[in-house]
Design a protein around this motif. Structure first.
Motif, PDB file in Angstrom:
ATOM      1  N   LEU A 202      -3.752  12.016   5.338  1.00 19.53           N
ATOM      2  CA  LEU A 202      -3.024  10.757   5.196  1.00 19.53           C
ATOM      3  C   LEU A 202      -4.003   9.596   5.032  1.00 19.53           C
ATOM      4  O   LEU A 202      -3.790   8.695   4.210  1.00 19.53           O
ATOM      5  CB  LEU A 202      -2.123  10.522   6.406  1.00 19.53           C
ATOM      6  N   TYR A 203      -5.071   9.627   5.801  1.00 21.03           N
ATOM      7  CA  TYR A 203      -6.102   8.592   5.709  1.00 21.03           C
ATOM      8  C   TYR A 203      -6.706   8.556   4.303  1.00 21.03           C
ATOM      9  O   TYR A 203      -6.872   7.485   3.710  1.00 21.03           O
ATOM     10  CB  TYR A 203      -7.183   8.868   6.744  1.00 21.03           C
ATOM     11  N   ALA A 204      -6.999   9.721   3.766  1.00 14.89           N
ATOM     12  CA  ALA A 204      -7.616   9.800   2.436  1.00 14.89           C
ATOM     13  C   ALA A 204      -6.688   9.227   1.364  1.00 14.89           C
ATOM     14  O   ALA A 204      -7.145   8.584   0.412  1.00 14.89           O
ATOM     15  CB  ALA A 204      -7.982  11.241   2.102  1.00 14.89           C
ATOM     16  N   ALA A 205      -5.381   9.457   1.505  1.00 16.04           N
ATOM     17  CA  ALA A 205      -4.432   8.927   0.517  1.00 16.04           C
ATOM     18  C   ALA A 205      -4.492   7.405   0.457  1.00 16.04           C
ATOM     19  O   ALA A 205      -4.389   6.810  -0.619  1.00 16.04           O
ATOM     20  CB  ALA A 205      -3.018   9.389   0.845  1.00 16.04           C
ATOM     21  N   CYS A 206      -4.692   6.770   1.604  1.00 15.05           N
ATOM     22  CA  CYS A 206      -4.772   5.306   1.633  1.00 15.05           C
ATOM     23  C   CYS A 206      -6.192   4.809   1.391  1.00 15.05           C
ATOM     24  O   CYS A 206      -6.416   3.918   0.564  1.00 15.05           O
ATOM     25  CB  CYS A 206      -4.267   4.789   2.986  1.00 15.05           C
ATOM     26  N   HIS A 207      -7.162   5.400   2.054  1.00 13.86           N
ATOM     27  CA  HIS A 207      -8.540   4.900   1.989  1.00 13.86           C
ATOM     28  C   HIS A 207      -9.213   5.247   0.664  1.00 13.86           C
ATOM     29  O   HIS A 207      -9.887   4.410   0.051  1.00 13.86           O
ATOM     30  CB  HIS A 207      -9.344   5.479   3.150  1.00 13.86           C
ATOM     31  N   ASP A 208      -9.032   6.482   0.209  1.00 11.53           N
ATOM     32  CA  ASP A 208      -9.742   6.961  -0.981  1.00 11.53           C
ATOM     33  C   ASP A 208      -8.922   6.809  -2.264  1.00 11.53           C
ATOM     34  O   ASP A 208      -9.476   6.502  -3.328  1.00 11.53           O
ATOM     35  CB  ASP A 208     -10.131   8.431  -0.814  1.00 11.53           C
ATOM     36  N   GLU A 209      -7.619   7.043  -2.175  1.00 13.55           N
ATOM     37  CA  GLU A 209      -6.776   7.048  -3.370  1.00 13.55           C
ATOM     38  C   GLU A 209      -6.091   5.711  -3.632  1.00 13.55           C
ATOM     39  O   GLU A 209      -5.491   5.521  -4.692  1.00 13.55           O
ATOM     40  CB  GLU A 209      -5.727   8.157  -3.266  1.00 13.55           C
TER      41      GLU A 209
END
Length: 251
Positions: A109-116
């Protein structure tokens, strides 16, 4: 040690069987998360367990707010959101204490917001089929068709509208007028997502597997579903006539 950019908000009421396990599971992840417990006066000593963990091991990354009596899931999260904003977290998570939400999915979930670059990431049970384990079939069908009903009434394209496993970027919670969120149960989860959508934030559903609690007692009730059923009609009405806050510029 530096403070994390992420806080996981976990509301609790009588979760003594699960609370230490879920805290340790989150803290064992490679990604560094802080945790905020919102406890509604659990008579089973849930808050005492949290305080002991804070004192013994996690004083710099585990926090608790204790409230008098059961005040509702929605108000617990609103309290947590305001605390997280005051303490300058960039990513704010919702998660249950009972392991129905897998802590190992937090980094996704973090990656979806932070990275994507998404503004809101939803841990979705229904975006890739029906990914629910050990729920009674009646409850699976009720939850699944509740989300279908929301999509039909509102035109909102999220598959799992009642999901309670989410990551918000800070700017979403800063923009949504939190004191105007009116619902407390399942409808709270729908209202937050729908409001973010109406403002124009980018939303991603991340497929997860939801596992029914193994320990402790479910807090679900028919009244929660009733609130959601009639609340959706109100949200649709708002969607036509309410003036939503403007989308903020990218930071």
């Amino acid at each position: 040690m530096n403070k994390s950019d992420s806080i996981v908000i976990i509301p609790t009421y009588n979760e003594k069987e699960n609370i230490e396990k879920i805290i340790r599971a989150v803290f064992s992840l490679e990604k560094y998360f802080d945790i905020l417990i919102i406890d509604d006066g659990s008579p089973d000593g849930t808050a005492n367990i949290v305080h002991q963990l804070m004192l013994d091991e996690f004083d710099n990354r585990l926090f608790i707010i204790e409230r008098e009596g059961k005040q509702g899931l929605g108000t617990a999260y609103i309290t947590g959101f305001k605390w997280a904003l005051q303490h300058d977290y960039d990513y704010v998570f919702e998660m249950d204490a009972d392991f129905s939400h897998d802590p190992n999915d937090l980094p996704r979930l973090y990656a979806a917001c932070h990275d994507e670059g998404y503004d809101l990431a939803i841990g979705s049970r229904y975006v890739s089929g029906v990914n629910v384990v050990n729920w009674p079939i009646g409850r699976v069908l009720m939850s699944y068709f509740a989300s279908k009903y929301v999509r039909l009434v509102t035109g909102f394209k999220v598959h799992d509208t009642t999901a309670g496993f989410k990551c918000y970027k800070r700017r979403v919670l800063q923009t949504i007028e939190l004191d105007k969120i009116r619902f407390k149960g399942y409808a709270f989860q729908i209202e937050m997502k729908y409001t973010a959508h109406k403002i124009g934030f980018k939303i991603k559903e991340v497929p997860v597997v939801f596992v029914n609690r193994r320990e402790g007692v479910s807090k679900m009730s028919g009244g929660i579903f009733g609130e959601a059923f009639f609340g959706v009609m109100r949200l649709r009405w708002d969607g036509w006539f309410r003036k939503y806050p403007k989308m903020p510029s990218e930071e």
